[in-house]
Write a protein that holds these residues in place. Structure first.
Motif, PDB file in Angstrom:
ATOM      1  N   ALA A 239       0.818  -1.215   0.000  1.00 44.51           N
ATOM      2  CA  ALA A 239       0.000   0.000   0.000  1.00 44.51           C
ATOM      3  C   ALA A 239       0.853   1.267   0.000  1.00 44.51           C
ATOM      4  N   GLU A 240       1.903   1.293   0.812  1.00 43.20           N
ATOM      5  CA  GLU A 240       2.739   2.496   0.899  1.00 43.20           C
ATOM      6  C   GLU A 240       3.441   2.775  -0.420  1.00 43.20           C
ATOM      7  N   GLU A 241       4.033   1.745  -0.997  1.00 48.40           N
ATOM      8  CA  GLU A 241       4.737   1.910  -2.266  1.00 48.40           C
ATOM      9  C   GLU A 241       3.767   2.259  -3.391  1.00 48.40           C
ATOM     10  N   ASN A 242       2.614   1.641  -3.390  1.00 43.96           N
ATOM     11  CA  ASN A 242       1.628   1.923  -4.431  1.00 43.96           C
ATOM     12  C   ASN A 242       1.150   3.367  -4.366  1.00 43.96           C
ATOM     13  N   GLU A 243       0.909   3.852  -3.152  1.00 41.72           N
ATOM     14  CA  GLU A 243       0.453   5.232  -2.990  1.00 41.72           C
ATOM     15  C   GLU A 243       1.518   6.217  -3.465  1.00 41.72           C
ATOM     16  N   ALA A 244       2.781   5.943  -3.119  1.00 42.82           N
ATOM     17  CA  ALA A 244       3.870   6.817  -3.549  1.00 42.82           C
ATOM     18  C   ALA A 244       4.045   6.765  -5.064  1.00 42.82           C
ATOM     19  N   PHE A 245       3.914   5.585  -5.627  1.00 43.28           N
ATOM     20  CA  PHE A 245       4.080   5.434  -7.074  1.00 43.28           C
ATOM     21  C   PHE A 245       2.976   6.167  -7.836  1.00 43.28           C
ATOM     22  N   LEU A 246       1.739   6.032  -7.389  1.00 45.77           N
ATOM     23  CA  LEU A 246       0.626   6.712  -8.067  1.00 45.77           C
ATOM     24  C   LEU A 246       0.778   8.227  -7.982  1.00 45.77           C
ATOM     25  N   ALA A 247       1.287   8.704  -6.858  1.00 48.61           N
ATOM     26  CA  ALA A 247       1.513  10.146  -6.710  1.00 48.61           C
ATOM     27  C   ALA A 247       2.615  10.619  -7.657  1.00 48.61           C
ATOM     28  N   LEU A 248       3.646   9.789  -7.812  1.00 52.73           N
ATOM     29  CA  LEU A 248       4.732  10.132  -8.735  1.00 52.73           C
ATOM     30  C   LEU A 248       4.224  10.119 -10.176  1.00 52.73           C
ATOM     31  N   ARG A 249       3.390   9.166 -10.503  1.00 52.58           N
ATOM     32  CA  ARG A 249       2.806   9.109 -11.843  1.00 52.58           C
ATOM     33  C   ARG A 249       1.938  10.334 -12.094  1.00 52.58           C
ATOM     34  N   ASP A 250       1.136  10.727 -11.113  1.00 56.63           N
ATOM     35  CA  ASP A 250       0.308  11.926 -11.254  1.00 56.63           C
ATOM     36  C   ASP A 250       1.168  13.165 -11.459  1.00 56.63           C
ATOM     37  N   PHE A 251       2.298  13.225 -10.772  1.00 54.61           N
ATOM     38  CA  PHE A 251       3.230  14.342 -10.939  1.00 54.61           C
ATOM     39  C   PHE A 251       3.720  14.414 -12.380  1.00 54.61           C
ATOM     40  N   MET A 252       4.051  13.259 -12.968  1.00 56.87           N
ATOM     41  CA  MET A 252       4.523  13.239 -14.343  1.00 56.87           C
ATOM     42  C   MET A 252       3.445  13.703 -15.318  1.00 56.87           C
ATOM     43  N   TYR A 253       2.207  13.291 -15.081  1.00 58.81           N
ATOM     44  CA  TYR A 253       1.113  13.709 -15.955  1.00 58.81           C
ATOM     45  C   TYR A 253       0.829  15.203 -15.819  1.00 58.81           C
ATOM     46  N   ALA A 254       1.100  15.745 -14.660  1.00 64.24           N
ATOM     47  CA  ALA A 254       0.825  17.164 -14.430  1.00 64.24           C
ATOM     48  C   ALA A 254       1.961  18.070 -14.889  1.00 64.24           C
ATOM     49  N   THR A 255       3.132  17.496 -15.139  1.00 67.82           N
ATOM     50  CA  THR A 255       4.295  18.304 -15.498  1.00 67.82           C
ATOM     51  C   THR A 255       4.884  17.896 -16.847  1.00 67.82           C
ATOM     52  N   VAL A 256       5.621  16.805 -16.856  1.00 75.03           N
ATOM     53  CA  VAL A 256       6.365  16.404 -18.059  1.00 75.03           C
ATOM     54  C   VAL A 256       5.452  16.110 -19.239  1.00 75.03           C
ATOM     55  N   TYR A 257       4.378  15.351 -19.026  1.00 67.10           N
ATOM     56  CA  TYR A 257       3.535  14.917 -20.133  1.00 67.10           C
ATOM     57  C   TYR A 257       2.739  16.055 -20.757  1.00 67.10           C
ATOM     58  N   VAL A 258       2.737  17.227 -20.113  1.00 68.89           N
ATOM     59  CA  VAL A 258       2.073  18.397 -20.696  1.00 68.89           C
ATOM     60  C   VAL A 258       3.052  19.552 -20.891  1.00 68.89           C
ATOM     61  N   ASP A 259       4.346  19.283 -20.722  1.00 71.97           N
ATOM     62  CA  ASP A 259       5.356  20.320 -20.843  1.00 71.97           C
ATOM     63  C   ASP A 259       5.368  20.900 -22.260  1.00 71.97           C
ATOM     64  N   LYS A 260       5.349  22.219 -22.354  1.00 72.05           N
ATOM     65  CA  LYS A 260       5.274  22.872 -23.657  1.00 72.05           C
ATOM     66  C   LYS A 260       6.505  22.611 -24.509  1.00 72.05           C
ATOM     67  N   THR A 261       7.677  22.555 -23.868  1.00 72.47           N
ATOM     68  CA  THR A 261       8.903  22.314 -24.626  1.00 72.47           C
ATOM     69  C   THR A 261       8.929  20.902 -25.179  1.00 72.47           C
ATOM     70  N   ALA A 262       8.586  19.941 -24.310  1.00 73.49           N
ATOM     71  CA  ALA A 262       8.645  18.538 -24.728  1.00 73.49           C
ATOM     72  C   ALA A 262       7.554  18.191 -25.718  1.00 73.49           C
ATOM     73  N   LYS A 263       6.424  18.860 -25.620  1.00 73.94           N
ATOM     74  CA  LYS A 263       5.268  18.465 -26.407  1.00 73.94           C
ATOM     75  C   LYS A 263       4.907  19.445 -27.522  1.00 73.94           C
ATOM     76  N   ARG A 264       5.767  20.430 -27.775  1.00 77.12           N
ATOM     77  CA  ARG A 264       5.406  21.471 -28.735  1.00 77.12           C
ATOM     78  C   ARG A 264       5.198  20.926 -30.142  1.00 77.12           C
ATOM     79  N   GLU A 265       5.855  19.822 -30.470  1.00 77.19           N
ATOM     80  CA  GLU A 265       5.691  19.250 -31.794  1.00 77.19           C
ATOM     81  C   GLU A 265       4.392  18.471 -31.940  1.00 77.19           C
ATOM     82  N   GLU A 266       3.742  18.142 -30.809  1.00 78.04           N
ATOM     83  CA  GLU A 266       2.563  17.292 -30.887  1.00 78.04           C
ATOM     84  C   GLU A 266       1.381  17.951 -31.588  1.00 78.04           C
ATOM     85  N   GLN A 267       1.339  19.289 -31.595  1.00 81.95           N
ATOM     86  CA  GLN A 267       0.235  19.956 -32.284  1.00 81.95           C
ATOM     87  C   GLN A 267       0.277  19.680 -33.783  1.00 81.95           C
ATOM     88  N   LYS A 268       1.451  19.296 -34.279  1.00 81.36           N
ATOM     89  CA  LYS A 268       1.585  18.964 -35.691  1.00 81.36           C
ATOM     90  C   LYS A 268       1.117  17.546 -36.004  1.00 81.36           C
TER      91      LYS A 268
END
Length: 332
Positions: A239-268
């Motif tokens: 449970a502890e590891e799962n909770e930490a992992f899900l929070a880390l995954r949510d962090f990635m979705y809120a930052t990296v996966y929507v980052d303008k620099t990393a994703k700027r080509e996706e509009q094409k």
């Protein structure tokens, strides 16, 4: 007793009671004679490894579209990392490593060019929508070997179609792959994002890294150890590891996966996929013969979706340029 039968006998002597045994498979859609050397799941693994869709993964996006440099993950390297993590867990739990590897290698065969951006684009265009895990099953069932498919076992096919969301796999090996997929992509995406300069490792949530570890290796090891410590008769994570992992995954979705620099080509991507889709919908004869026949059998939309989803990033871009970008010409 041939080699295969001896291997199956060894499985019964060494596997955990809750493992999936090769000689107890539910079988294939089209019955086949047994191989004298390889049990059914090893045979499935080999079929996946040698198929065309697997080779295409080397030029399909994982997260970053067409990155400069050769150190970033592709869909192929992601698949191999999933396989490694899943096999480590399966071996430690005394489950069926061949089945685990077959599902791991096949789980993303239906992924589009340009990663999830391509998947979203096709999902909006196709009348029936598009999900890569469903397409992966269609690849092994229908599209490979000129329409004959790979004729994989029920257990491998079940693991493929359940690896992302919804109902969990019916086998513990399939459930391992689903966990390994998430463990792999979250951690290698962190590493790629740091290398790309779009993520400062110091900004990772402290409560997550305190539980999981500061490095990719430490976090993967923590998750594997948690699964091993909590799995007995089923595959579970603490449970502890799962909770930490899900929070880390949510962090990635809120930052990296929507980052303008990393994703700027996706509009094409929407433009490329959309134009290709419309073009082939109106020029079915420009596809290869297999897909032309598929269009007559199952409709144009289905055939065009299959054709585009099978493209590598490079092939999709090259095709788009050939169709829609004016070419230089020379006057002699």
């Amino acid at each position: 007793m041939d080699v295969r039968q001896r291997t199956e006998e060894i499985e019964h002597m060494t596997f955990a009671p809750w493992a999936t045994f090769s000689d107890q498979s539910r079988g294939r859609m089209l019955p086949e004679e047994q191989d004298p050397i390889r049990p059914v799941f090893q045979r499935d693994r080999d079929r996946v490894l040698h198929c065309k869709a697997f080779r295409r993964l080397k030029q399909k996006t994982q997260v970053f579209l067409s990155p400069e440099g050769d150190l970033y993950r592709t869909r192929l390297t992601h698949t191999l990392e999933v396989s490694q993590i899943a096999r480590t867990i399966a071996r430690a739990l005394r489950l069926n490593e061949d089945l685990t590897e077959a599902i791991s290698l096949a789980h993303d065969l239906g992924h589009t060019p340009f990663g999830h951006a391509g998947e979203r684009a096709l999902n909006e265009l196709c009348p029936d929508g598009f999900k890569h895990y469903m397409q992966s099953l269609r690849v092994v069932d229908k599209l490979e070997k000129d329409g004959r498919g790979l004729n994989l076992t029920w257990e491998v096919r079940n693991g493929i179609v359940t690896h992302t969301k919804g109902t969990w796999a019916a086998t513990p090996e399939g459930r391992i792959v689903r966990m390994a997929d998430q463990i792999a992509y979250v951690n290698h995406d962190i590493e790629d994002a740091v290398r790309a300069g779009v993520l400062d490792p110091a900004t990772l949530p402290k409560d997550c890294t305190a539980v999981l570890g500061q490095t990719k290796s430490a976090r993967i090891t923590t998750m594997i150890n948690s699964i091993l410590a909590n799995s007995d008769g089923d595959v579970k994570v603490g449970a502890e590891e799962n909770e930490a992992f899900l929070a880390l995954r949510d962090f990635m979705y809120a930052t990296v996966y929507v980052d303008k620099t990393a994703k700027r080509e996706e509009q094409k991507v929407d433009k490329v996929i959309g134009e290709l889709y419309d073009y082939y919908l109106n020029h079915v004869d420009r596809m290869s013969n297999f897909y032309i026949q598929l269009a007559y059998q199952e409709g144009r939309e289905r055939a065009v979706t299959d054709y585009i989803s099978g493209m590598s990033d490079e092939f999709a871009i090259r095709t788009f340029e050939e169709l829609f970008v004016p070419q230089k010409w020379h006057v002699l």
